[in-house]
Design an enzyme around this catalytic site. Structure first.
Site, short mmCIF file in Angstrom:
data_model
loop_
_atom_site.label_atom_id
_atom_site.label_comp_id
_atom_site.label_asym_id
_atom_site.label_seq_id
_atom_site.Cartn_x
_atom_site.Cartn_y
_atom_site.Cartn_z
NE ARG A 7 -3.92 2.01 2.80
CZ ARG A 7 -4.95 1.86 1.99
NH1 ARG A 7 -5.58 0.99 1.50
NH2 ARG A 7 -6.04 2.95 2.49
CG HIS A 58 -7.82 0.89 -3.79
ND1 HIS A 58 -7.33 -0.20 -3.42
CD2 HIS A 58 -8.67 1.33 -2.76
CE1 HIS A 58 -7.64 -0.43 -2.18
NE2 HIS A 58 -8.34 0.65 -1.77
CD GLN A 67 -12.90 -0.66 -1.56
OE1 GLN A 67 -12.33 -0.64 -0.63
NE2 GLN A 67 -14.26 -1.17 -1.66
CG ASP A 112 -12.60 8.10 -2.54
OD1 ASP A 112 -12.88 7.99 -1.14
OD2 ASP A 112 -11.61 7.66 -3.10
CB CYS A 121 -13.37 2.70 -1.12
SG CYS A 121 -13.15 4.42 -1.40
NE ARG A 139 -10.02 -4.16 0.25
CZ ARG A 139 -9.47 -3.08 0.66
NH1 ARG A 139 -10.10 -1.98 0.97
NH2 ARG A 139 -7.97 -3.34 0.70
#
Length: 307
Positions: free
Chosen positions: A105, A132, A135, A220, A260, A288
């Protein structure tokens, strides 16, 4: 099997991605029914390199490896030679001798690609400044669980043309659905990523028009990690782009809302939107775990042929 990495959704074929979604649903169903009795990765280790903080990413990967009978090892720049200037490629080669897979990450996607190029074990992008993809596995899994096949359906992304937006564009290509991107002028996604999607993706600037008759709405935060100093300007630029219950009312009657997380209530979403039954963000967050378990299993063991 040659080493496979998962840096973007384009690293797997549409067929492989479809398999992952169905496999994740099966893993979840079995876990809920039987508990964590399926342990295909005893004594396997996943190294988790975090240059950006996380809640969902760390908990889901660490829990997933534990449920699979393996082990997850948390590494931050403070704990490794990466934080002291060791070349990325050298770290990749060292860890390849010790662990079975690496999750990263980070900020720079180019740095992630450099790491993967030197790694002989699978590398998973758990978020970079450009993408990402993990996700999106959870997002498409959630959409599929609740509404069946996403092929031919229409989703709308409302907000910044950021890493999540880029992965939604790739998802539209790989899972064969239509995507409307609605952002303020000046906040569009990268042109090359958008162009590669062709007519699968439409760019708009009017949120009220963008949500008409769509199957799914997602957004987001307006200022991502590292953009905090732009918060005030972004709040002004994104005025009118807040997703609310009234906006969902303009979509299809069975519309779903995804985020997310973490969400900033009162900014990109209304204060009460996450309490609306059309918002399925808690299921999405939980997925997830299951989607990433399916991904790790695939990268280390290949497809599982179930009788």
């Amino acid at each position: 099997m040659a080493t496979r990495h998962f840096l973007t959704l384009l690293d797997l074929t549409p067929d492989e991605l479809d398999y992952l979604i169905q496999r994740a649903i099966k893993i979840k169903t079995d876990l809920k029914a039987q508990g964590p009795v399926y342990t295909p990765l005893p004594n396997r280790t996943l190294a988790m390199i975090f240059e950006k903080s996380s809640t969902r990413t760390r908990v889901s990967f660490e829990t997933g490896m534990a449920q699979f009978g393996g082990h997850a090892l948390f590494l931050s720049p403070r704990d490794t030679q990466l934080g002291r200037g060791e070349p990325i490629e050298d770290t990749a080669r060292v860890l390849s001798e010790m662990v079975d897979a690496v999750m990263i990450r980070t900020f720079s996607h180019a740095g992630l690609e450099t790491y993967a190029s030197a790694s002989s074990v699978p590398v998973i992008n758990a978020l970079s400044d450009d993408y990402h993809p993990c996700q999106l596995l959870a997002d498409v899994m959630t959409w599929t669980e609740l509404r069946g096949s996403v092929k031919g359906r229409t989703a709308v992304w409302i907000g910044d043309g950021n890493n999540m937006c880029h992965s939604w564009i790739n998802a539209a290509r790989q899972f064969d659905f239509n995507l409307r991107i609605c952002c303020p002028k000046g906040y569009e996604p990268r042109e090359d990523i958008l162009a590669a999607a062709g007519d699968r993706v439409t760019l708009l600037h009017d949120p009220q028009a963008a949500v008409q008759d769509v199957d799914l709405i997602t957004t987001d935060v307006w200022a991502s990690m590292g953009q905090e100093e732009e918060q005030a300007k972004r709040e002004a630029d994104f005025a009118g782009f807040q997703v609310s219950e009234a906006m969902l009312d303009k979509a299809k009657s069975d519309v779903l809302f995804l985020h997310c997380l973490p969400a900033h209530r009162g900014e990109e979403i209304s204060h009460t939107l996450l309490d609306d039954p059309r918002a399925v963000v808690w299921q999405e967050a939980g997925n997830r775990l299951h989607a990433q378990k399916a991904l790790i299993e695939f990268l280390l063991l290949g497809r599982i042929n179930e009788k």
